[in-house]
Design an enzyme around this catalytic site. Structure first.
Site, PDB file in Angstrom:
ATOM      1  N   PHE A   1     -31.888  -9.667  -1.354  1.00  0.00           N
ATOM      2  CA  PHE A   1     -31.936  -8.102  -1.772  1.00  0.00           C
ATOM      3  C   PHE A   1     -33.405  -7.580  -2.056  1.00  0.00           C
ATOM      4  O   PHE A   1     -33.675  -6.853  -2.922  1.00  0.00           O
ATOM      5  CB  PHE A   1     -31.067  -8.053  -3.135  1.00  0.00           C
ATOM      6  CG  PHE A   1     -29.704  -7.765  -2.854  1.00  0.00           C
ATOM      7  CD1 PHE A   1     -28.950  -8.811  -2.295  1.00  0.00           C
ATOM      8  CD2 PHE A   1     -28.985  -6.445  -2.793  1.00  0.00           C
ATOM      9  CE1 PHE A   1     -27.652  -8.797  -2.031  1.00  0.00           C
ATOM     10  CE2 PHE A   1     -27.621  -6.628  -2.337  1.00  0.00           C
ATOM     11  CZ  PHE A   1     -26.940  -7.650  -1.916  1.00  0.00           C
ATOM     12  N   LEU A   2     -34.359  -8.123  -1.089  1.00  0.00           N
ATOM     13  CA  LEU A   2     -35.957  -7.883  -1.256  1.00  0.00           C
ATOM     14  C   LEU A   2     -36.268  -7.243   0.022  1.00  0.00           C
ATOM     15  O   LEU A   2     -37.285  -7.291   0.219  1.00  0.00           O
ATOM     16  CB  LEU A   2     -36.687  -8.823  -1.709  1.00  0.00           C
ATOM     17  CG  LEU A   2     -36.545  -9.190  -3.141  1.00  0.00           C
ATOM     18  CD1 LEU A   2     -37.625 -10.356  -3.496  1.00  0.00           C
ATOM     19  CD2 LEU A   2     -36.927  -8.108  -4.191  1.00  0.00           C
TER      20      LEU A   2
ATOM     21  N   CYS B   1     -19.667   0.472  -3.088  1.00  0.00           N
ATOM     22  CA  CYS B   1     -19.915  -0.118  -4.573  1.00  0.00           C
ATOM     23  C   CYS B   1     -21.052   0.343  -5.056  1.00  0.00           C
ATOM     24  O   CYS B   1     -20.909   0.912  -6.308  1.00  0.00           O
ATOM     25  CB  CYS B   1     -19.657  -1.633  -4.345  1.00  0.00           C
ATOM     26  SG  CYS B   1     -18.334  -2.299  -3.970  1.00  0.00           S
TER      27      CYS B   1
ATOM     28  N   ARG C   1     -18.611  -9.255  -0.041  1.00  0.00           N
ATOM     29  CA  ARG C   1     -19.580  -8.335   0.400  1.00  0.00           C
ATOM     30  C   ARG C   1     -18.925  -8.116   1.826  1.00  0.00           C
ATOM     31  O   ARG C   1     -18.709  -8.883   2.636  1.00  0.00           O
ATOM     32  CB  ARG C   1     -20.878  -8.975   0.942  1.00  0.00           C
ATOM     33  CG  ARG C   1     -21.870  -9.301  -0.006  1.00  0.00           C
ATOM     34  CD  ARG C   1     -23.003 -10.074   0.363  1.00  0.00           C
ATOM     35  NE  ARG C   1     -22.451 -11.330   0.943  1.00  0.00           N
ATOM     36  CZ  ARG C   1     -22.989 -12.381   1.493  1.00  0.00           C
ATOM     37  NH1 ARG C   1     -24.372 -11.886   1.997  1.00  0.00           N
ATOM     38  NH2 ARG C   1     -22.333 -13.354   1.936  1.00  0.00           N
TER      39      ARG C   1
ATOM     40  N   ASP D   1       0.871  -1.273  -0.143  1.00  0.00           N
ATOM     41  CA  ASP D   1       0.026   0.231   0.179  1.00  0.00           C
ATOM     42  C   ASP D   1       0.741   1.328   0.081  1.00  0.00           C
ATOM     43  O   ASP D   1       2.034   1.212   0.563  1.00  0.00           O
ATOM     44  CB  ASP D   1      -1.063   0.170   1.193  1.00  0.00           C
ATOM     45  CG  ASP D   1      -2.180   0.792   0.813  1.00  0.00           C
ATOM     46  OD1 ASP D   1      -3.246   0.241   0.704  1.00  0.00           O
ATOM     47  OD2 ASP D   1      -2.092   2.137   0.869  1.00  0.00           O
TER      48      ASP D   1
ATOM     49  N   THR E   1     -12.714  -2.676  -9.561  1.00  0.00           N
ATOM     50  CA  THR E   1     -13.933  -2.820 -10.273  1.00  0.00           C
ATOM     51  C   THR E   1     -13.912  -1.657 -11.488  1.00  0.00           C
ATOM     52  O   THR E   1     -13.718  -0.303 -10.905  1.00  0.00           O
ATOM     53  CB  THR E   1     -15.271  -2.321  -9.654  1.00  0.00           C
ATOM     54  OG1 THR E   1     -15.496  -3.520  -8.443  1.00  0.00           O
ATOM     55  CG2 THR E   1     -16.475  -2.187 -10.459  1.00  0.00           C
TER      56      THR E   1
HETATM   57  N1  LIG Z   1     -15.255  -2.765  -0.593  1.00  0.00           N
HETATM   58  C1  LIG Z   1     -15.862  -3.796  -1.175  1.00  0.00           C
HETATM   59  O1  LIG Z   1     -17.125  -4.368  -0.572  1.00  0.00           O
HETATM   60  C2  LIG Z   1     -15.567  -4.072  -2.522  1.00  0.00           C
HETATM   61  C3  LIG Z   1     -16.169  -5.306  -3.319  1.00  0.00           C
HETATM   62  C4  LIG Z   1     -15.968  -5.632  -4.530  1.00  0.00           C
HETATM   63  C5  LIG Z   1     -14.954  -4.819  -5.221  1.00  0.00           C
HETATM   64  N2  LIG Z   1     -14.490  -3.611  -4.998  1.00  0.00           N
HETATM   65  C6  LIG Z   1     -13.838  -2.803  -5.719  1.00  0.00           C
HETATM   66  O2  LIG Z   1     -12.225  -3.166  -5.068  1.00  0.00           O
HETATM   67  C7  LIG Z   1     -11.582  -2.070  -5.452  1.00  0.00           C
HETATM   68  C8  LIG Z   1     -10.805  -1.525  -4.048  1.00  0.00           C
HETATM   69  O3  LIG Z   1     -11.941  -1.252  -3.089  1.00  0.00           O
HETATM   70  P1  LIG Z   1     -11.549  -1.071  -1.566  1.00  0.00           P
HETATM   71  O4  LIG Z   1     -12.985  -0.860  -1.079  1.00  0.00           O
HETATM   72  O5  LIG Z   1     -10.596  -2.308  -1.265  1.00  0.00           O
HETATM   73  O6  LIG Z   1     -10.899   0.339  -1.607  1.00  0.00           O
HETATM   74  P2  LIG Z   1      -9.937   0.935  -0.387  1.00  0.00           P
HETATM   75  O7  LIG Z   1     -10.017   2.384  -0.577  1.00  0.00           O
HETATM   76  O8  LIG Z   1     -10.247   0.310   0.927  1.00  0.00           O
HETATM   77  O9  LIG Z   1      -8.348   0.464  -0.416  1.00  0.00           O
HETATM   78  C9  LIG Z   1      -7.530   0.950  -1.596  1.00  0.00           C
HETATM   79  C10 LIG Z   1      -6.315   1.123  -1.013  1.00  0.00           C
HETATM   80  O10 LIG Z   1      -5.253   1.400  -2.258  1.00  0.00           O
HETATM   81  C11 LIG Z   1      -4.453   1.872  -1.777  1.00  0.00           C
HETATM   82  N3  LIG Z   1      -3.634   2.391  -3.139  1.00  0.00           N
HETATM   83  C12 LIG Z   1      -4.099   3.483  -4.121  1.00  0.00           C
HETATM   84  N4  LIG Z   1      -3.305   3.514  -5.002  1.00  0.00           N
HETATM   85  C13 LIG Z   1      -2.192   2.697  -4.764  1.00  0.00           C
HETATM   86  C14 LIG Z   1      -0.954   2.540  -5.337  1.00  0.00           C
HETATM   87  N5  LIG Z   1      -0.601   3.034  -6.537  1.00  0.00           N
HETATM   88  N6  LIG Z   1       0.077   1.641  -4.786  1.00  0.00           N
HETATM   89  C15 LIG Z   1      -0.234   1.045  -3.700  1.00  0.00           C
HETATM   90  N7  LIG Z   1      -1.283   1.077  -3.077  1.00  0.00           N
HETATM   91  C16 LIG Z   1      -2.379   2.210  -3.463  1.00  0.00           C
HETATM   92  C17 LIG Z   1      -4.888   3.001  -1.097  1.00  0.00           C
HETATM   93  O11 LIG Z   1      -3.887   3.770  -0.148  1.00  0.00           O
HETATM   94  C18 LIG Z   1      -6.042   2.004  -0.189  1.00  0.00           C
HETATM   95  O12 LIG Z   1      -5.333   1.492   1.003  1.00  0.00           O
HETATM   96  C19 LIG Z   1     -12.313  -0.843  -5.934  1.00  0.00           C
HETATM   97  O13 LIG Z   1     -12.443  -0.923  -7.501  1.00  0.00           O
HETATM   98  C20 LIG Z   1     -13.888  -1.386  -5.558  1.00  0.00           C
HETATM   99  O14 LIG Z   1     -15.015  -0.977  -6.442  1.00  0.00           O
HETATM  100  C21 LIG Z   1     -14.700  -3.156  -3.513  1.00  0.00           C
END
Ligand SMILES: NC(=O)c1ccc[n+]([C@@H]2O[C@H](COP(=O)([O-])OP(=O)(O)OC[C@H]3O[C@@H](n4cnc5c(N)ncnc54)[C@H](O)[C@@H]3O)[C@@H](O)[C@H]2O)c1
Length: 434
Positions: A252-253, A263, A154, A30, A122
């Site tokens: 989801f109902l 998301c 989820r 990260d 995503t």
């Molecule tokens: N949260 C969910 O439930 C969920 C479910 C399915 C898909 N997604 C998708 O997954 C992706 C991530 O979502 P999230 O909720 O985990 O996001 P988040 O914001 O919790 O985590 C993203 C992390 O990436 C780090 N980051 C950003 N750029 C970086 C880089 N260049 N190098 C290293 N680290 C970097 C950030 O510091 C952060 O800690 C999104 O596209 C989201 O739509 C999320």
């Protein structure tokens, strides 16, 4: 397998810990040094049930490490997952791909030997093509493939979802990359989770189609709930009456205050924008997004109506802030719209949430935070249940009534039974129930 996970947020940390638990060697990267320092101290920066134990076990057994040094992690990896954020771009609702593209540039510089670069974030259709172009431009010599592997977990049930997914979607036309992906997910074959191989663009779209469909289902039942209120019907009975039909399904109902979270709001918007760009607008999803965003604020008006038409100078207690139970995630939570609407109408707001208050402090102003549900209710003129944490499902109704200055309860999650609430002397309002 050596795996690098770029981004240690909700998805990256859960995926990284689960891959390590499958037996792979995983390095989570990260760019936020505070996050990595915390993880290296054994602290988990997010709340997700079971995650702390899973991380601790895999760190102890030497399969899970954390670093800010992307190139070191990528150099030794056979597969590099991109799990960085793709929030809505300010102003137009397109997915902001700057973090994904930055990660691609950083990965390009470090690739060493055949590497499968996997987009788990995503991302809109065509992002994989652009990631491939970025890496190819920076490193014409590199031996790599770019694969789409959208994540469907989820929050709140993320580990179980990751380890027992309904399906695994792998988007690639590259046989070698597919075989690496199959090796990574092999432990899940034992659980008989279906692996769906498809083209990269199809995989990217599949994720958006899934979220848009679920958002539509929620919005559908929410509008049926509104109609129930006008015709004297019960939305929970309608939901059961349609949900037992296998073609519809009962998930989801649950009518409520509108979907939120990290998301659905951003993914529906991004899909709408992609579809418009390709001149194939999805009007159904455009309507879903519009209906949902109006609904969240309308819930504030519902509370005001329950308080006799005005909340000016009154205190409203809000139970539950996170967008759903069992997470600390406040992104696009309906509570934000409800609270702002109440404050705009002149109410003082007190709130309590088991995990969300720290994040809420940075997103809301002038909210007094309570130490538990009864402390929150004390001397309030109304109580609103916004997020159905288990803790709020069996409140001591006598104690609650004694704490409130006025026994008004607005239950936006239909947790309580109207007859029971009325028997206890509450003025009780819920969603789509007489
Ligand atoms: N949260 C969910 O439930 C969920 C479910 C399915 C898909 N997604 C998708 O997954 C992706 C991530 O979502 P999230 O909720 O985990 O996001 P988040 O914001 O919790 O985590 C993203 C992390 O990436 C780090 N980051 C950003 N750029 C970086 C880089 N260049 N190098 C290293 N680290 C970097 C950030 O510091 C952060 O800690 C999104 O596209 C989201 O739509 C999320």
């Amino acid at each position: 397998m050596h795996v690098a996970m770029i981004g240690a947020g909700y998805v990256g940390l859960v995926s990284g810990a689960c891959f390590a638990d499958f037996g792979h060697e995983v390095c989570c990267v990260d760019k936020d040094p505070a996050k990595i320092e915390a993880l290296n101290r054994g602290e988990i920066p997010i709340f997700e049930p079971g995650l702390a134990d899973l991380v601790a076990k895999n760190v102890r057994e030497g399969r899970l490490t954390f670093t800010t040094d992307l190139s070191q992690a990528v150099r030794s990896a056979e597969a590099v997952f991109i799990a960085v954020g793709t929030p809505s771009r300010r102003g137009d609702g397109h997915a902001d791909l700057s973090y994904v593209y930055q990660a691609a540039r950083d990965i390009a510089a470090a690739i060493d030997g055949y590497t499968v670069v996997v987009t788990k974030s995503t991302v809109p259709v065509g992002t994989g093509d652009e990631v491939e172009r970025i890496i190819r431009d920076a490193r014409p010599d590199a031996d790599f493939a770019v694969v789409s592997n959208p994540e469907f977990l989820r929050e709140g049930a993320a580990i179980a979802d990751f380890k027992r997914p309904d399906r695994i979607v792998i988007g690639t036309d590259d046989e070698r990359a597919l075989s690496v992906m199959n090796d990574i997910y092999r432990p899940l074959y034992l659980n008989q989770s279906p692996v769906l191989a498809m083209s990269r663009r199809t995989a990217e779209l599949t994720k958006y189609a899934a979220n848009a469909f679920l958002a539509t289902k929620i919005t559908f039942i929410n509008e049926i709930a509104d109609l129930c209120e006008h015709v004297g019907a019960n939305v929970q009975d309608v939901a059961r009456g349609i949900g037992l039909d296998n073609r519809i399904g009962s998930k989801f109902l649950h009518a409520g205050p509108g979907y939120g979270g990290s998301c659905f709001p951003k993914d529906t918007l991004a899909l709408i924008k992609t579809a418009q760009d390709y001149e194939a607008p999805i009007r159904l999803v455009e309507t879903v997004a519009a209906v949902n965003s109006q609904r969240k604020r309308a819930m504030g008006r519902k509370v005001i109506a329950a308080c006799g038409g005005s909340v000016r100078g009154k205190t409203v207690a809000v139970l539950g802030l996170t967008f759903k139970p069992n997470t600390d995630d406040m992104r696009d939570a309906p509570s934000l719209d409800v609270i702002t609407a109440l404050q705009d109408a002149g109410a003082r707001v007190k709130a309590y949430d088991p995990e969300g208050m720290e994040a809420a402090r940075g997103m809301l102003t002038d909210v007094a935070y309570a130490k538990d549900a009864y402390d929150c209710a004390r001397d309030a003129d109304a109580l609103v249940l916004v997020t159905e944490w288990d803790l709020f499902r069996a409140l001591d109704l006598r104690r609650l009534k004694a704490a409130l200055a006025s026994p008004v309860v607005v239950d936006l999650r239909n947790v309580y039974r109207p007859d029971e609430m009325r028997r206890h002397g509450f003025t009780y309002v819920s969603i789509g129930r007489p």
